[in-house]
Design a protein around this motif. Structure first.
Motif, PDB file in Angstrom:
ATOM      1  N   THR A 150       0.805  -1.292   0.038  1.00 18.40           N
ATOM      2  CA  THR A 150       0.077   0.005   0.023  1.00 18.40           C
ATOM      3  C   THR A 150       0.726   1.238  -0.010  1.00 18.40           C
ATOM      4  OG1 THR A 150      -0.164   0.007   2.459  1.00 18.40           O
ATOM      5  CG2 THR A 150      -2.032  -1.070   1.132  1.00 18.40           C
ATOM      6  N   GLN A 151       2.357   1.198   0.352  1.00 12.62           N
ATOM      7  CA  GLN A 151       3.127   2.234   0.146  1.00 12.62           C
ATOM      8  C   GLN A 151       4.036   1.926  -0.793  1.00 12.62           C
ATOM      9  OE1 GLN A 151       4.042   4.181   4.158  1.00 12.62           O
ATOM     10  NE2 GLN A 151       2.589   2.764   4.903  1.00 12.62           N
ATOM     11  N   PRO A 152       3.953   1.864  -2.102  1.00 16.46           N
ATOM     12  CA  PRO A 152       4.936   1.440  -3.186  1.00 16.46           C
ATOM     13  C   PRO A 152       6.122   2.525  -3.285  1.00 16.46           C
ATOM     14  CG  PRO A 152       2.931   2.277  -4.200  1.00 16.46           C
ATOM     15  CD  PRO A 152       2.837   2.034  -2.645  1.00 16.46           C
ATOM     16  N   ASP A 153       5.999   3.631  -3.144  1.00 17.36           N
ATOM     17  CA  ASP A 153       7.055   4.693  -3.198  1.00 17.36           C
ATOM     18  C   ASP A 153       8.153   4.460  -2.119  1.00 17.36           C
ATOM     19  OD1 ASP A 153       6.019   5.433  -5.815  1.00 17.36           O
ATOM     20  OD2 ASP A 153       5.138   7.479  -4.523  1.00 17.36           O
ATOM     21  N   PHE A 154       7.555   4.377  -0.863  1.00 13.47           N
ATOM     22  CA  PHE A 154       8.539   4.277   0.202  1.00 13.47           C
ATOM     23  C   PHE A 154       9.107   2.902   0.151  1.00 13.47           C
ATOM     24  CE2 PHE A 154       8.923   2.749   4.666  1.00 13.47           C
ATOM     25  CZ  PHE A 154       9.654   3.580   5.126  1.00 13.47           C
ATOM     26  N   ALA A 155       8.252   1.980   0.131  1.00 14.01           N
ATOM     27  CA  ALA A 155       8.827   0.661   0.247  1.00 14.01           C
ATOM     28  C   ALA A 155       9.754   0.021  -0.848  1.00 14.01           C
ATOM     29  CB  ALA A 155       7.734  -0.322   0.285  1.00 14.01           C
ATOM     30  N   VAL A 156       9.328   0.500  -2.139  1.00  8.38           N
ATOM     31  CA  VAL A 156      10.499   0.014  -3.180  1.00  8.38           C
ATOM     32  C   VAL A 156      11.830   0.740  -2.951  1.00  8.38           C
ATOM     33  CG1 VAL A 156      10.728   0.346  -5.602  1.00  8.38           C
ATOM     34  CG2 VAL A 156       8.749  -0.503  -4.898  1.00  8.38           C
ATOM     35  N   ALA A 157      11.532   2.276  -2.664  1.00 12.46           N
ATOM     36  CA  ALA A 157      13.037   2.804  -2.289  1.00 12.46           C
ATOM     37  C   ALA A 157      13.681   2.180  -1.302  1.00 12.46           C
ATOM     38  CB  ALA A 157      12.794   4.273  -1.877  1.00 12.46           C
TER      39      ALA A 157
END
Length: 261
Positions: free
Chosen positions: A98-105
Motif C-alpha cells: 500500500t506504500q509502494p514509493d517508500f517500500a520500493v525505495a
C-alpha cells in the motif's frame, strides 16, 4: 527526490527477529492494509491513519512518518548479524504494497548495500504495483489463505482471484516465493482446505515450500485498545496434533513443509 528522503508511515520495527525470512532479520511494519482478516494480530496496522491505542492501561500513539534514510540507518546497525546468519530486511504490515514509493525505495537502497530483502504480503494489489518490488526482492512470503473466493471474502473482506493470479505472475517472473497459510479454525483448518492450497502452491513455478502458521490470540487485546470488536472470541488455537496432520498433507504434495514462519 533523493531515495533516502522518501517518506513512509510505519507502526513498528522489530530487530533480531528469526521469523519472516531466513537468518536474523529486521522487520519493518508498514501502516495500511486493504484486507480485514478476522484473526489479524496487527489491527493497528490495518488503517493508514495515525491512531491511539490503549494497552495495559497506557495510551500510545500508533504510527509515525519516517524517511528511507532513517530506516536504513536502523537496518545497518545489525549488518554483522545478517552476514553471519543469512538474514536481512523484511517488510511487513499492515500490507507493504500500500506504500509502494517508500517500500520500493527502501528495498532498493537495502539491495544496493548488499542486504538481503524480503516482504511478507497478501499480494492484494494490481500487478503493476507488485512488479515495482520484484527487482529488489530476494524472497516473497505470500499469504494464500483459502482457495474458495467466497469464504476468503467472508473472513478477510476481499475475494481471492487477484491474489491467486498475482502469485502465478510473481513466480513466472522468477521471484522466489514461499506460500504461507495461517491455519484458522472455522475458516481453513481442514485437511481438504489445506490440500487445495498445497495443490495450488505446487502448481506455481519454482515454489517448493509452504509454511502453515497456527492461529493465536496474541493480538486480541489490541482490538479493545483500538475500540474495535474481535470477532473470533471463543475460537481455540489448533492443536499440535492437527497441525502435524496438516503438515503431512502439505508434504504429501512434494512441498517442504514447516509449522510457523
Amino acid at each position: 527526490m533523493n531515495e533516502l528522503e522518501i517518506k513512509g508511515r510505519i507502526f513498528d520495527i522489530q530487530r533480531f527477529s528469526v521469523h519472516d525470512g531466513g537468518g536474523i532479520r529486521t522487520i519493518v511494519f508498514l501502516k495500511g492494509c486493504p484486507l480485514r482478516c478476522k484473526w489479524c494480530c496487527n489491527p493497528e496496522g490495518q488503517r493508514y491513519d495515525i491512531e491511539k491505542m490503549t494497552l495495559g492501561g497506557k495510551e500510545k500513539i500508533v504510527g509515525r512518518d519516517v524517511t528511507v534514510g532513517e530506516i536504513i540507518d536502523v537496518i545497518e546497525r545489525d549488518r554483522v548479524y545478517y552476514r553471519r546468519s543469512g538474514g536481512g530486511l523484511t517488510l511487513s504490515g499492515g500490507e507493504c504494497l500500500t506504500q509502494p514509493d517508500f517500500a520500493v525505495a527502501l528495498l532498493k537502497v537495502a539491495k544496493e548495500r548488499g542486504i538481503n530483502t524480503a516482504i511478507e504480503s497478501t499480494g492484494f494489489a494490481d500487478f503493476s504495483v507488485i512488479s515495482r518490488y520484484l527487482p529488489y526482492l530476494d524472497l516473497y512470503l505470500m499469504d494464500i489463505k483459502h482457495m474458495n473466493s467466497a469464504k476468503h471474502k467472508e473472513f478477510t473482506s476481499q475475494p481471492n482471484e487477484k491474489i491467486l493470479e498475482n502469485a502465478r505472475k510473481i513466480t513466472n517472473a522468477g521471484t522466489r516465493l514461499i506460500v504461507r497459510t495461517p491455519v484458522i479454525p472455522t475458516f481453513n483448518d481442514t485437511k481438504e482446505e489445506i490440500a487445495a492450497i498445497a495443490e495450488f502452491a505446487r502448481s506455481l513455478r519454482g515454489v517448493n515450500e509452504m509454511h502453515i502458521l497456527p492461529y493465536h490470540r496474541i493480538g486480541m487485546d489490541k482490538y479493545k485498545g483500538l475500540g474495535r470488536e474481535y470477532s473470533l472470541t471463543g475460537i481455540e488455537p489448533p492443536s499440535k496434533e492437527l497441525m502435524n496432520e496438516l503438515l503431512e498433507v502439505v508434504e504429501s504434495y512434494g512441498l517442504k513443509g514447516q509449522i510457523g514462519g
